[in-house]
Enzyme design. Structure first.
Site, PDB file in Angstrom:
ATOM      1  N   HIS A 165       0.802  -1.172  -0.070  1.00 10.60           N
ATOM      2  CA  HIS A 165       0.040  -0.026  -0.040  1.00 10.60           C
ATOM      3  C   HIS A 165       0.853   1.372   0.063  1.00 10.60           C
ATOM      4  O   HIS A 165       1.880   1.128   0.131  1.00 10.60           O
ATOM      5  CB  HIS A 165      -0.989   0.044   1.359  1.00 10.60           C
ATOM      6  CG  HIS A 165      -0.147  -0.028   2.563  1.00 10.60           C
ATOM      7  ND1 HIS A 165      -0.114  -1.178   3.555  1.00 10.60           N
ATOM      8  CD2 HIS A 165       0.154   0.884   3.325  1.00 10.60           C
ATOM      9  CE1 HIS A 165       0.333  -0.858   4.448  1.00 10.60           C
ATOM     10  NE2 HIS A 165       0.608   0.368   4.486  1.00 10.60           N
ATOM     11  N   HIS A 187       3.767   7.093   3.756  1.00 10.20           N
ATOM     12  CA  HIS A 187       4.965   6.075   3.597  1.00 10.20           C
ATOM     13  C   HIS A 187       4.399   5.315   2.416  1.00 10.20           C
ATOM     14  O   HIS A 187       3.446   5.262   2.141  1.00 10.20           O
ATOM     15  CB  HIS A 187       5.164   5.300   4.785  1.00 10.20           C
ATOM     16  CG  HIS A 187       3.727   4.357   5.360  1.00 10.20           C
ATOM     17  ND1 HIS A 187       2.957   4.963   6.422  1.00 10.20           N
ATOM     18  CD2 HIS A 187       3.439   3.514   5.015  1.00 10.20           C
ATOM     19  CE1 HIS A 187       2.074   4.269   6.844  1.00 10.20           C
ATOM     20  NE2 HIS A 187       2.301   3.021   6.003  1.00 10.20           N
ATOM     21  N   GLU A 201       7.908   0.973   5.044  1.00 10.64           N
ATOM     22  CA  GLU A 201       7.173   0.101   5.970  1.00 10.64           C
ATOM     23  C   GLU A 201       7.298  -1.277   5.224  1.00 10.64           C
ATOM     24  O   GLU A 201       7.151  -1.399   4.124  1.00 10.64           O
ATOM     25  CB  GLU A 201       5.564   0.409   6.075  1.00 10.64           C
ATOM     26  CG  GLU A 201       4.819  -0.812   7.097  1.00 10.64           C
ATOM     27  CD  GLU A 201       3.512  -0.398   7.244  1.00 10.64           C
ATOM     28  OE1 GLU A 201       2.801   0.282   6.315  1.00 10.64           O
ATOM     29  OE2 GLU A 201       2.733  -1.202   8.068  1.00 10.64           O
TER      30      GLU A 201
HETATM   31 CO    CO Z   1       1.112   1.364   6.133  1.00  4.97          CO
END
Ligand code: CO
Length: 137
Positions: free
Chosen positions: A7, A79, A130
């Site tokens: 994502h 992020h 991440e």
């Molecule tokens: Co995230």
């Protein structure tokens, strides 16, 4: 080591308004809000087929997202998240190469119930990364 883009996260000042824009203006498949107190955020996932957009709103006092929204009052990209087969292996390799894992370096459980870590943006071209463990079963 990294696999698919899981994502892209966008921090927003108003989650309801952002979710509505994605649903009504962009015609996207928008999920329900999910509070993640351990991460100081409420999230909404937007499924775009090949990946997801994670809309983040600060939750609670001292949310790390709050500082970001204060600096970016209309919101902004926060992020990107890549899938890895093993967080432990990824962290060991990255730390051996001098990259910094945020916090105590130990994975937390993320929005999908999987272990996640965050890497220092200064070590990755100004981008917060991440890593999320996705077991291939
Ligand atoms: Co995230």
């Amino acid at each position: 080591m990294i696999g698919r883009l899981n994502h892209i996260a966008i921090a927003v000042p108003n989650l309801e308004a952002a979710a509505k824009k994605y649903r009504d203006q962009l015609g996207a498949n928008v999920g329900e809000p999910q509070a993640l107190p351990e991460h100081g955020v409420t999230v909404v996932f937007v499924d775009t087929g090949n990946t997801k957009v994670e809309l983040l709103e600060p939750l609670g006092e001292g949310s790390t997202i709050q500082g970001f929204v204060d600096k970016n009052p209309s919101g902004g990209m926060h992020h990107i998240c890549f899938e890895v087969p093993s967080i432990a292996d990824a962290v060991a390799k990255l730390q051996a190469e001098g990259a910094r894992v945020l916090g105590d370096g130990k994975p937390k459980i993320g929005a999908h119930g999987n272990p996640v870590v965050f890497l220092h943006p200064k070590d990755f071209d100004g981008t917060l990364i991440e890593l999320e463990e996705i077991s291939s079963s």
